[in-house]
Design a protein around this motif. Structure first.
Motif, PDB file in Angstrom:
ATOM      1  N   MET A 143       0.860  -1.198   0.000  1.00 48.37           N
ATOM      2  CA  MET A 143       0.000   0.000   0.000  1.00 48.37           C
ATOM      3  C   MET A 143       0.885   1.234   0.000  1.00 48.37           C
ATOM      4  N   SER A 144       0.820   1.999  -1.029  1.00 48.25           N
ATOM      5  CA  SER A 144       1.635   3.206  -1.123  1.00 48.25           C
ATOM      6  C   SER A 144       0.970   4.345  -0.381  1.00 48.25           C
ATOM      7  N   SER A 145       1.782   5.183   0.235  1.00 48.43           N
ATOM      8  CA  SER A 145       1.254   6.307   1.006  1.00 48.43           C
ATOM      9  C   SER A 145       0.958   7.470   0.077  1.00 48.43           C
ATOM     10  N   PRO A 146      -0.260   8.005   0.083  1.00 49.42           N
ATOM     11  CA  PRO A 146      -0.566   9.153  -0.765  1.00 49.42           C
ATOM     12  C   PRO A 146       0.124  10.401  -0.274  1.00 49.42           C
ATOM     13  N   SER A 147       0.265  11.346  -1.150  1.00 43.70           N
ATOM     14  CA  SER A 147       0.883  12.625  -0.790  1.00 43.70           C
ATOM     15  C   SER A 147      -0.100  13.471  -0.014  1.00 43.70           C
ATOM     16  N   PRO A 148       0.381  14.256   0.957  1.00 44.09           N
ATOM     17  CA  PRO A 148      -0.531  15.106   1.724  1.00 44.09           C
ATOM     18  C   PRO A 148      -1.203  16.147   0.827  1.00 44.09           C
ATOM     19  N   THR A 149      -2.505  16.326   1.053  1.00 41.52           N
ATOM     20  CA  THR A 149      -3.253  17.349   0.335  1.00 41.52           C
ATOM     21  C   THR A 149      -3.867  18.355   1.289  1.00 41.52           C
ATOM     22  N   TYR A 150      -3.597  18.193   2.579  1.00 41.30           N
ATOM     23  CA  TYR A 150      -4.209  19.056   3.584  1.00 41.30           C
ATOM     24  C   TYR A 150      -3.612  20.452   3.506  1.00 41.30           C
ATOM     25  N   LEU A 151      -4.466  21.439   3.397  1.00 35.08           N
ATOM     26  CA  LEU A 151      -4.027  22.830   3.308  1.00 35.08           C
ATOM     27  C   LEU A 151      -4.079  23.455   4.686  1.00 35.08           C
ATOM     28  N   ALA A 152      -2.965  24.010   5.120  1.00 28.61           N
ATOM     29  CA  ALA A 152      -2.909  24.660   6.432  1.00 28.61           C
ATOM     30  C   ALA A 152      -3.374  26.093   6.295  1.00 28.61           C
TER      31      ALA A 152
ATOM     32  N   VAL B  85       1.490   4.463  18.179  1.00 24.09           N
ATOM     33  CA  VAL B  85       1.773   4.868  16.805  1.00 24.09           C
ATOM     34  C   VAL B  85       2.655   6.118  16.799  1.00 24.09           C
ATOM     35  N   VAL B  86       2.387   7.038  17.712  1.00 29.15           N
ATOM     36  CA  VAL B  86       3.215   8.243  17.811  1.00 29.15           C
ATOM     37  C   VAL B  86       4.661   7.871  18.111  1.00 29.15           C
ATOM     38  N   TRP B  87       4.850   6.882  18.959  1.00 29.44           N
ATOM     39  CA  TRP B  87       6.194   6.433  19.315  1.00 29.44           C
ATOM     40  C   TRP B  87       6.952   5.951  18.082  1.00 29.44           C
ATOM     41  N   ARG B  88       6.282   5.248  17.192  1.00 31.46           N
ATOM     42  CA  ARG B  88       6.917   4.778  15.975  1.00 31.46           C
ATOM     43  C   ARG B  88       7.027   5.869  14.916  1.00 31.46           C
ATOM     44  N   GLY B  89       6.221   6.929  15.053  1.00 31.43           N
ATOM     45  CA  GLY B  89       6.193   8.001  14.067  1.00 31.43           C
ATOM     46  C   GLY B  89       4.961   7.878  13.200  1.00 31.43           C
ATOM     47  N   LEU B  90       4.153   8.929  13.159  1.00 30.92           N
ATOM     48  CA  LEU B  90       2.900   8.879  12.419  1.00 30.92           C
ATOM     49  C   LEU B  90       3.155   8.917  10.919  1.00 30.92           C
ATOM     50  N   THR B  91       2.645   7.930  10.233  1.00 30.95           N
ATOM     51  CA  THR B  91       2.625   7.895   8.772  1.00 30.95           C
ATOM     52  C   THR B  91       1.247   7.428   8.339  1.00 30.95           C
ATOM     53  N   TYR B  92       0.952   7.604   7.084  1.00 33.85           N
ATOM     54  CA  TYR B  92      -0.348   7.182   6.564  1.00 33.85           C
ATOM     55  C   TYR B  92      -0.563   5.687   6.800  1.00 33.85           C
TER      56      TYR B  92
ATOM     57  N   ALA C 223      -3.219   1.257   9.631  1.00 34.75           N
ATOM     58  CA  ALA C 223      -3.087  -0.030  10.315  1.00 34.75           C
ATOM     59  C   ALA C 223      -3.636   0.049  11.736  1.00 34.75           C
ATOM     60  N   PHE C 224      -3.394   1.170  12.407  1.00 34.45           N
ATOM     61  CA  PHE C 224      -3.928   1.362  13.759  1.00 34.45           C
ATOM     62  C   PHE C 224      -5.452   1.292  13.740  1.00 34.45           C
TER      63      PHE C 224
ATOM     64  N   GLY D 216     -13.193   9.296  13.635  1.00 31.72           N
ATOM     65  CA  GLY D 216     -12.593  10.626  13.602  1.00 31.72           C
ATOM     66  C   GLY D 216     -11.189  10.616  13.043  1.00 31.72           C
ATOM     67  N   VAL D 217     -10.393   9.589  13.396  1.00 29.60           N
ATOM     68  CA  VAL D 217      -9.032   9.485  12.863  1.00 29.60           C
ATOM     69  C   VAL D 217      -9.065   9.289  11.354  1.00 29.60           C
ATOM     70  N   ALA D 218      -9.941   8.407  10.868  1.00 31.56           N
ATOM     71  CA  ALA D 218     -10.029   8.158   9.428  1.00 31.56           C
ATOM     72  C   ALA D 218     -10.478   9.410   8.669  1.00 31.56           C
ATOM     73  N   ILE D 219     -11.368  10.189   9.247  1.00 34.15           N
ATOM     74  CA  ILE D 219     -11.799  11.433   8.607  1.00 34.15           C
ATOM     75  C   ILE D 219     -10.630  12.399   8.492  1.00 34.15           C
ATOM     76  N   TYR D 220      -9.788  12.441   9.530  1.00 33.12           N
ATOM     77  CA  TYR D 220      -8.631  13.326   9.414  1.00 33.12           C
ATOM     78  C   TYR D 220      -7.672  12.847   8.330  1.00 33.12           C
ATOM     79  N   LEU D 221      -7.488  11.537   8.201  1.00 34.69           N
ATOM     80  CA  LEU D 221      -6.617  11.035   7.136  1.00 34.69           C
ATOM     81  C   LEU D 221      -7.140  11.459   5.766  1.00 34.69           C
ATOM     82  N   MET D 222      -8.459  11.453   5.590  1.00 37.68           N
ATOM     83  CA  MET D 222      -9.021  11.940   4.322  1.00 37.68           C
ATOM     84  C   MET D 222      -8.776  13.427   4.157  1.00 37.68           C
ATOM     85  N   THR D 223      -8.833  14.145   5.257  1.00 36.56           N
ATOM     86  CA  THR D 223      -8.576  15.580   5.195  1.00 36.56           C
ATOM     87  C   THR D 223      -7.137  15.865   4.797  1.00 36.56           C
ATOM     88  N   ARG D 224      -6.216  15.054   5.296  1.00 32.25           N
ATOM     89  CA  ARG D 224      -4.799  15.297   5.057  1.00 32.25           C
ATOM     90  C   ARG D 224      -4.307  14.701   3.741  1.00 32.25           C
ATOM     91  N   PHE D 225      -4.772  13.492   3.415  1.00 31.61           N
ATOM     92  CA  PHE D 225      -4.226  12.780   2.268  1.00 31.61           C
ATOM     93  C   PHE D 225      -5.217  12.607   1.114  1.00 31.61           C
TER      94      PHE D 225
END
Length: 437
Positions: A1-10, A164-171, A176-177, A211-220
């Motif tokens: 599974m390839s990680s998509p590029s971030p699309t979240y606009l700050a 997950v934070v301990w390992r470093g957050l990635t898509y 997986a979490f 809520g976590v999955a919705i944020y992933l859609m917001t970001r990626f």
């Protein structure tokens, strides 16, 4: 599974989303306030509140669902705020956010319950002291305030997400979490193990996961997998809520409708998704930020208003008393935010960061205030040191430990005599001289 590029606009887009979520959190807090003041306020009002507030009572009877809305927003916001942070930073941000207002709420509520008449039980001193740790549910101790049950649910979410934070957050890791927690929650319901349920919280995990999955859609960006996670979380939530519908309906003395509850839960997921994905126009009203800041202290202290209702119910019109009590709880929440959270949160954050910095410091550092047994050091003029021979003209050579730290010096006499000349060694008997150099 390839990680998509971030699309979240700050910047402006993110600020608008955060302001909208702050407003939504405030709505959730008011839902809980009305549920306790109107729907379950029989003991506070001294009579059945349904005749006092015929229409409002029916609406307020669904106010307990504000907690479920809190959990969905928490999954979104915690994932967003933890992205790019270390485990230490994550711990510092959560502890400094939760504890200052909570400590004051525990102390004030304990004192108030002992001084004023209230429908709430009076906690013992040892139970109140334990409540300061926020671990009362883990050890099955009484809560100073019944609303504190949600704090343990939040703490367990932080604990799980910290892995997950301990390992470093990635898509990939966050996806997986979500998948692993969903599967573990389903099996935990059938295992019915109290220890497993205590940490996995299978009844409420679906809200955080959604809520976590919705944020992933917001970001990626959106995809079928993330929408599938949200959909499964929603379907789990509407099914697992059945027992709570019966329990909360009993508290309110009002029959509750499953279709209404399912529709509200669906609306919670959709509204958070609409805000995160930008389907709704960005809202930048400044007062929404303040409303969001008042949400947590309002939730912690609002049941103090039941004491005011008990004191004034016989002499003040019920609608006036309800409005004044609600406004008073908002004022108390603002005071807690202004006088406690704003000064103590940065202070606690600095102290915790310093503590973590000390953990990462050298292990052989001398204790603070320690002095040598030989007395204070003698100040001398600096001496140039050759890295190989030591201090110039002293014959000192540096002794270095395996870790590369200087362990001290030793004095070696200068060798001023000429080196001895070595002649050729005599050949041993029978040796072949042609092989000598």
């Amino acid at each position: 599974m390839s990680s998509p590029s971030p699309t979240y606009l700050a910047n402006d887009g993110q600020k608008g989303r955060l302001a909208s979520l702050d407003g939504l959190r405030f709505v959730a807090a008011l839902m809980v306030v009305l549920f306790h003041f109107v729907a379950t306020g029989r003991d506070a009002w001294g009579e059945d509140p349904r005749p006092l507030f015929p229409v409002l009572h029916l609406i307020a009877s669904y106010g307990w669902l504000g907690v479920e809305l809190f959990f969905v927003i928490s999954g979104f916001v915690i994932c967003m705020s933890a992205w790019g942070r270390s485990l230490g930073d994550f711990f510092v941000s959560r502890a400094s956010r939760l504890y200052p207002a909570y400590w004051l709420a525990v102390i004030v509520t304990t004192v108030a319950l002992r001084l004023f008449e209230s429908p709430e039980p009076v906690p013992s001193i040892r139970a109140a002291l334990l409540n300061l740790t926020m671990l009362q549910d883990a050890v099955r101790a009484p809560r100073v305030d019944g609303v504190y049950w949600t704090l343990w649910i939040e703490l367990c979410f932080y604990l799980l997400f910290a892995l997950v934070v301990w390992r470093g957050l990635t898509y990939r890791r966050v996806v997986a979490f979500c998948l692993l927690w969903t599967v573990a929650s389903v099996f935990a319901l059938y295992a019915d193990n109290p220890v497993v349920n205590l940490f996995l919280n299978p009844r409420y995990s679906s809200y955080f996961i959604g809520g976590v999955a919705i944020y992933l859609m917001t970001r990626f960006g959106q995809n079928l997998l993330l929408w599938g996670i949200v959909g499964v979380s929603l379907l789990r939530a509407q099914y697992d809520i059945t027992e709570q519908i019966n329990a909360m309906g009993g508290f309110a003395g009002q029959g509750l409708s499953w279709p209404v509850v399912a529709a509200l839960i669906t609306a919670f997921f959709l509204v958070v998704a609409a805000i995160g994905l930008g389907w709704l126009p960005a809202v930048r009203w400044r007062w929404l930020t303040l409303a969001g800041a008042l949400t947590y202290p309002l939730y912690l202290t609002h049941k103090l208003g039941l004491m005011a209702i008990v004191q004034w119910r016989d002499s003040v019109d019920q609608w006036v008393l309800l409005g004044a009590t609600t406004a008073g709880t908002l004022v108390v929440a603002w005071l807690v935010y202004r006088l406690v959270e704003r000064p103590l949160m940065p202070l606690l954050r600095r102290l915790l960061k310093k503590s973590f910095a000390d953990l990462r410091g050298p292990t052989d550092r001398a204790p603070a205030g320690a002095t040598s047994a030989a007395g204070p050091p003698i100040r001398t003029a600096p001496v140039a040191v050759d890295p190989d021979r030591g201090a110039a003209g002293t014959g000192e050579q540096r002794m270095v430990t395996v870790a590369g730290r200087p362990a001290g010096t030793r004095t070696v006499p200068e060798q001023s005599w000429p080196p001895r000349e070595r002649g050729p060694r005599p050949a041993a008997a029978g040796a072949d001289r042609r092989r000598d150099p």
